[in-house]
Motif scaffolding. Structure first.
Motif, PDB file in Angstrom:
ATOM      1  N   GLU A 172     -11.090  -2.002  -1.208  1.00 58.20           N
ATOM      2  CA  GLU A 172     -12.037  -1.943  -2.311  1.00 58.20           C
ATOM      3  C   GLU A 172     -11.373  -2.318  -3.630  1.00 58.20           C
ATOM      4  OE1 GLU A 172     -13.777   0.376   0.897  1.00 58.20           O
ATOM      5  OE2 GLU A 172     -11.800   0.303  -0.007  1.00 58.20           O
ATOM      6  N   SER A 173     -12.172  -2.883  -4.502  1.00 57.67           N
ATOM      7  CA  SER A 173     -11.691  -3.241  -5.830  1.00 57.67           C
ATOM      8  C   SER A 173     -12.318  -2.316  -6.855  1.00 57.67           C
ATOM      9  CB  SER A 173     -12.064  -4.682  -6.159  1.00 57.67           C
ATOM     10  OG  SER A 173     -11.734  -5.000  -7.477  1.00 57.67           O
ATOM     11  N   GLY A 174     -11.609  -2.057  -7.933  1.00 53.75           N
ATOM     12  CA  GLY A 174     -12.196  -1.225  -8.975  1.00 53.75           C
ATOM     13  C   GLY A 174     -11.196  -0.949 -10.065  1.00 53.75           C
ATOM     14  N   VAL A 175     -11.692  -0.482 -11.182  1.00 48.39           N
ATOM     15  CA  VAL A 175     -10.796  -0.106 -12.268  1.00 48.39           C
ATOM     16  C   VAL A 175     -10.029   1.130 -11.851  1.00 48.39           C
ATOM     17  CG1 VAL A 175     -10.675   0.576 -14.679  1.00 48.39           C
ATOM     18  CG2 VAL A 175     -12.388  -1.082 -13.945  1.00 48.39           C
ATOM     19  N   TYR A 176      -8.757   1.137 -12.111  1.00 55.04           N
ATOM     20  CA  TYR A 176      -7.922   2.268 -11.697  1.00 55.04           C
ATOM     21  C   TYR A 176      -8.062   3.377 -12.725  1.00 55.04           C
ATOM     22  CZ  TYR A 176      -5.290   1.324  -7.521  1.00 55.04           C
ATOM     23  OH  TYR A 176      -4.921   1.173  -6.220  1.00 55.04           O
ATOM     24  N   VAL A 177      -9.077   4.187 -12.571  1.00 53.79           N
ATOM     25  CA  VAL A 177      -9.299   5.321 -13.461  1.00 53.79           C
ATOM     26  C   VAL A 177      -8.863   6.581 -12.739  1.00 53.79           C
ATOM     27  CG1 VAL A 177     -10.980   6.661 -14.734  1.00 53.79           C
ATOM     28  CG2 VAL A 177     -11.226   4.180 -14.609  1.00 53.79           C
ATOM     29  N   GLY A 178      -7.916   7.281 -13.301  1.00 54.41           N
ATOM     30  CA  GLY A 178      -7.543   8.565 -12.732  1.00 54.41           C
ATOM     31  C   GLY A 178      -6.243   8.583 -11.983  1.00 54.41           C
ATOM     32  N   ILE A 179      -5.693   7.428 -11.596  1.00 52.29           N
ATOM     33  CA  ILE A 179      -4.449   7.457 -10.821  1.00 52.29           C
ATOM     34  C   ILE A 179      -3.316   7.974 -11.705  1.00 52.29           C
ATOM     35  CG2 ILE A 179      -3.803   5.048 -11.323  1.00 52.29           C
ATOM     36  CD1 ILE A 179      -3.161   7.011  -8.045  1.00 52.29           C
ATOM     37  N   PRO A 228      -6.603  -7.849 -20.104  1.00 48.36           N
ATOM     38  CA  PRO A 228      -7.369  -6.672 -19.680  1.00 48.36           C
ATOM     39  C   PRO A 228      -8.668  -7.086 -18.993  1.00 48.36           C
ATOM     40  CG  PRO A 228      -6.484  -6.320 -21.871  1.00 48.36           C
ATOM     41  CD  PRO A 228      -6.174  -7.744 -21.520  1.00 48.36           C
ATOM     42  N   GLY A 229      -8.939  -6.434 -17.846  1.00 49.11           N
ATOM     43  CA  GLY A 229     -10.134  -6.758 -17.081  1.00 49.11           C
ATOM     44  C   GLY A 229      -9.878  -7.694 -15.919  1.00 49.11           C
ATOM     45  N   ASP A 230      -8.724  -8.387 -15.916  1.00 48.94           N
ATOM     46  CA  ASP A 230      -8.387  -9.259 -14.781  1.00 48.94           C
ATOM     47  C   ASP A 230      -8.145  -8.416 -13.527  1.00 48.94           C
ATOM     48  OD1 ASP A 230      -8.586 -11.579 -16.212  1.00 48.94           O
ATOM     49  OD2 ASP A 230      -6.431 -11.805 -16.568  1.00 48.94           O
ATOM     50  N   THR A 231      -8.286  -9.066 -12.373  1.00 48.86           N
ATOM     51  CA  THR A 231      -8.044  -8.404 -11.091  1.00 48.86           C
ATOM     52  C   THR A 231      -6.651  -8.735 -10.582  1.00 48.86           C
ATOM     53  OG1 THR A 231     -10.382  -8.404 -10.478  1.00 48.86           O
ATOM     54  CG2 THR A 231      -8.794  -8.198  -8.679  1.00 48.86           C
ATOM     55  N   VAL A 239      -7.940  -3.472  -9.932  1.00 48.19           N
ATOM     56  CA  VAL A 239      -6.980  -3.470  -8.834  1.00 48.19           C
ATOM     57  C   VAL A 239      -7.678  -3.660  -7.502  1.00 48.19           C
ATOM     58  CG1 VAL A 239      -5.220  -2.111  -7.628  1.00 48.19           C
ATOM     59  CG2 VAL A 239      -5.388  -2.036 -10.111  1.00 48.19           C
ATOM     60  N   LEU A 240      -7.110  -4.510  -6.684  1.00 47.30           N
ATOM     61  CA  LEU A 240      -7.605  -4.748  -5.336  1.00 47.30           C
ATOM     62  C   LEU A 240      -6.514  -4.330  -4.364  1.00 47.30           C
ATOM     63  CD1 LEU A 240     -10.070  -6.027  -3.862  1.00 47.30           C
ATOM     64  CD2 LEU A 240      -8.776  -8.146  -3.806  1.00 47.30           C
ATOM     65  N   GLU A 241      -6.778  -3.332  -3.550  1.00 47.27           N
ATOM     66  CA  GLU A 241      -5.793  -2.878  -2.564  1.00 47.27           C
ATOM     67  C   GLU A 241      -5.934  -3.669  -1.270  1.00 47.27           C
ATOM     68  OE1 GLU A 241      -5.159   1.216  -1.825  1.00 47.27           O
ATOM     69  OE2 GLU A 241      -5.638   1.826  -3.878  1.00 47.27           O
ATOM     70  N   GLU A 276     -14.384 -12.930  -6.162  1.00 49.22           N
ATOM     71  CA  GLU A 276     -13.600 -12.321  -7.241  1.00 49.22           C
ATOM     72  C   GLU A 276     -12.261 -13.036  -7.405  1.00 49.22           C
ATOM     73  OE1 GLU A 276     -12.396  -7.876  -8.851  1.00 49.22           O
ATOM     74  OE2 GLU A 276     -13.131  -8.131  -6.808  1.00 49.22           O
ATOM     75  N   LEU A 277     -11.997 -13.533  -8.604  1.00 49.12           N
ATOM     76  CA  LEU A 277     -10.741 -14.228  -8.888  1.00 49.12           C
ATOM     77  C   LEU A 277      -9.600 -13.222  -8.946  1.00 49.12           C
ATOM     78  CD1 LEU A 277      -9.091 -16.740  -9.736  1.00 49.12           C
ATOM     79  CD2 LEU A 277      -9.706 -16.197 -12.114  1.00 49.12           C
ATOM     80  N   ILE A 278      -8.603 -13.416  -8.106  1.00 50.72           N
ATOM     81  CA  ILE A 278      -7.415 -12.564  -8.122  1.00 50.72           C
ATOM     82  C   ILE A 278      -6.366 -13.259  -8.975  1.00 50.72           C
ATOM     83  CG2 ILE A 278      -5.634 -11.450  -6.726  1.00 50.72           C
ATOM     84  CD1 ILE A 278      -7.613 -11.422  -4.407  1.00 50.72           C
ATOM     85  N   LYS A 279      -6.126 -12.719 -10.144  1.00 43.65           N
ATOM     86  CA  LYS A 279      -5.243 -13.379 -11.101  1.00 43.65           C
ATOM     87  C   LYS A 279      -3.788 -13.312 -10.658  1.00 43.65           C
ATOM     88  CE  LYS A 279      -4.634 -15.532 -15.008  1.00 43.65           C
ATOM     89  NZ  LYS A 279      -5.198 -16.875 -15.221  1.00 43.65           N
ATOM     90  N   ALA A 280      -3.380 -12.179 -10.097  1.00 39.56           N
ATOM     91  CA  ALA A 280      -1.988 -12.009  -9.683  1.00 39.56           C
ATOM     92  C   ALA A 280      -1.922 -11.094  -8.470  1.00 39.56           C
ATOM     93  CB  ALA A 280      -1.147 -11.434 -10.825  1.00 39.56           C
ATOM     94  N   LEU A 281      -0.846 -11.236  -7.722  1.00 41.60           N
ATOM     95  CA  LEU A 281      -0.556 -10.376  -6.573  1.00 41.60           C
ATOM     96  C   LEU A 281       0.867  -9.863  -6.733  1.00 41.60           C
ATOM     97  CD1 LEU A 281      -0.922  -9.248  -3.637  1.00 41.60           C
ATOM     98  CD2 LEU A 281      -0.134 -11.484  -2.834  1.00 41.60           C
TER      99      LEU A 281
END
Length: 476
Positions: free
Chosen positions: A88-95, A197-200, A222-224, A246-251
């Motif tokens: 799943e992809s999503g903003v990393y809120v809380g980690i 900011p906002g990139d995946t 973040v995409l795990e 979804e464009l993955i900017k970096a890995l």
């Protein structure tokens, strides 16, 4: 009776087909995309089916070709650690809050035995040599403290690092290396250079919790992507995601001695990964923090070795191999070098010179390689002793990785056990561990723990492992 999860039901379906001869050795298994359509399942489920078949030794992934049925291994052995899917992809809120709560609890406690550390014991590091080199450097240069250092770092150290990269068949020039405050700053610089900011950004799952904190602090999505203990990141799943909307900017990957899995990516996978990222215009950031601790006669190749388009940013650290207190790392950012250099100057300026001089004086001699050989041998013995004790004292059904180097073991507890519960119970008795919860933003590793093996085995460590075993059995 509990119903098996869907991925296991489908894996058993294909296992039955293989055993009955419906699917024969050498035949191709339906692709992940076809499996999703045929069984109306998600990408996560399809990926986990393939991994379950790999764990049974009946599936072989061939780069650019697909998954093929293979003759299962006849020799008995422990079943590899299985990891749930994570896509799943999503903003990393809380980690950050989750990791911080674990770190703060550890800092407040009186820790007698620390299994959470990824460092070696102090007596294993060449501290006396480094101290002598520092004293010598101060005697030779009376102006070390009254002059500023270069943004890119000491030229002697950068030259040593560039020469050492030749042993892994990677050509880097000293002029394109920037010395950093550990790998943490190196990865920060890489991400700031190539994302907004906002990139995946895609990461392996599980992954080092410090990386998750960095990504959240930079407001990146973040995409795990699932990773295994035997080959690292799952390439078919990654390829499918790279083709998605979804464009993955970096890995960001750790191909040699992944933290926490301990996996080593095969060369065929490394070459394919580099090509995949280049084809999809995804920047590949390589974290090679543990590469020098691998137990092999020949050094392992880096992803940078396979880079033909200057799309790989190489990051590394000396903290785990030389001394944690030095906080020295480095980055070779390729075509992003100028931007990284300016970001480094803007954020922290150059690293102090004294430690760089001491390290370059040691790393430039044959003594450094002899030291590494001794260290690897010692760590191998410590990992074997720790692994054996865990299997003796922990509940039946516990599984442990067997990495080819480094200081870390990734331990899977029986599903009914809670690693976070174990963390708090153990900490109250002065024993610190790293719970699996902090290595992912989702609740997929709640029954995993990371155990550090950097200290020589001792009665105190043995007693602490026995205590962990008793705590786990009391959870049943």
């Amino acid at each position: 009776m509990n119903t098996p999860p869907l991925y296991r039901q489908l894996a058993n379906h294909y296992l039955d087909a293989i055993r009955s001869g419906t699917l024969k050795t050498g035949e191709r298994l339906p692709s992940i995309r076809l499996m999703m359509e045929k069984h109306a399942v998600s990408l996560s489920t399809a990926v986990q089916v393939c991994r379950e078949l790999e764990d049974h030794g009946v599936l072989e992934a061939r780069p650019r070709s697909g998954n093929y049925i293979r003759q299962p291994d006849t020799a008995p052995g422990p079943k590899p650690i299985a990891h749930p899917p994570a896509l799943e992809s999503g903003v990393y809120v809380g980690i950050h809050e989750k990791v911080s709560s674990v770190l703060k609890a550890s800092q407040r406690a009186t820790v007698k035995v620390n299994f959470a550390s990824a460092y070696c014991a102090p007596q294993l590091y060449p501290l006396k040599t480094l101290q002598d080199n520092m004293i010598k450097a101060l005697r030779l240069d009376q102006h070390l403290f009254d002059t500023t250092s270069s943004t890119c770092g000491n030229s002697a150290l950068r030259n040593v690092l560039a020469r050492r990269m030749l042993t892994v068949k990677t050509n880097l020039t000293a002029e394109r290396i920037v010395i950093t405050h550990g790998a943490t700053e190196a990865i920060n610089l890489a991400l700031r250079a190539v994302t907004r900011p906002g990139d995946t950004v895609a990461v392996e799952s599980p992954t080092f919790y410090g990386l998750l904190q960095i990504l959240e602090s930079l407001n990146l999505r973040v995409l795990e992507v699932p990773a295994s203990t035997h080959a690292g990141i799952h390439l078919p799943a990654l390829e499918h995601l790279l083709q998605g909307p979804e464009l993955i900017k970096a890995l960001i990957v750790m191909p040699n001695l992944h933290n926490p899995l301990g996996s080593i990516m095969p060369d065929t996978h490394k070459a394919r990964l580099v090509k995949l990222c280049a084809e999809h215009d995804t920047v590949l950031i390589e974290d090679d923090t543990y590469g020098d601790l691998v137990d092999t006669e020949q050094p392992l190749s880096t992803l940078k070795h396979w880079d033909r388009t200057d799309n790989v940013i190489y990051c590394a650290s000396l903290n785990k191999t030389l001394a944690p207190g030095l906080r020295l790392g480095w980055i070779s950012a390729g075509k992003w070098h100028d931007r990284v250099e300016m970001l480094k100057h803007t954020q922290t300026r150059g690293c102090e010179k004294l430690s760089q001089l001491a390290v370059s004086a040691f790393m430039g001699t044959p003594s450094y390689e002899r030291y590494l050989r001794r260290l690897r041998k010692t760590l191998t013995q410590q990992r074997e002793q720790m692994s054996g004790a865990i299997m003796r004292y922990f509940p039946e059904g516990t599984r442990v990785t067997h990495p080819q180097g480094g200081t870390l073991l990734w331990v899977e507890l029986p599903a009914r056990h809670s690693s976070m519960g174990l963390f708090h119970d153990a900490l109250s008795l002065g024993i610190q561990i790293s719970p699996g919860d902090i290595f992912s933003n989702a609740k997929r590793f709640t029954n995993f723990v990371r155990i550090g093996c950097g200290a020589p085995y001792s009665p105190r460590i043995d007693e602490a492992l026995q205590t962990l075993g008793r705590l786990l059995k009391s959870q049943s």
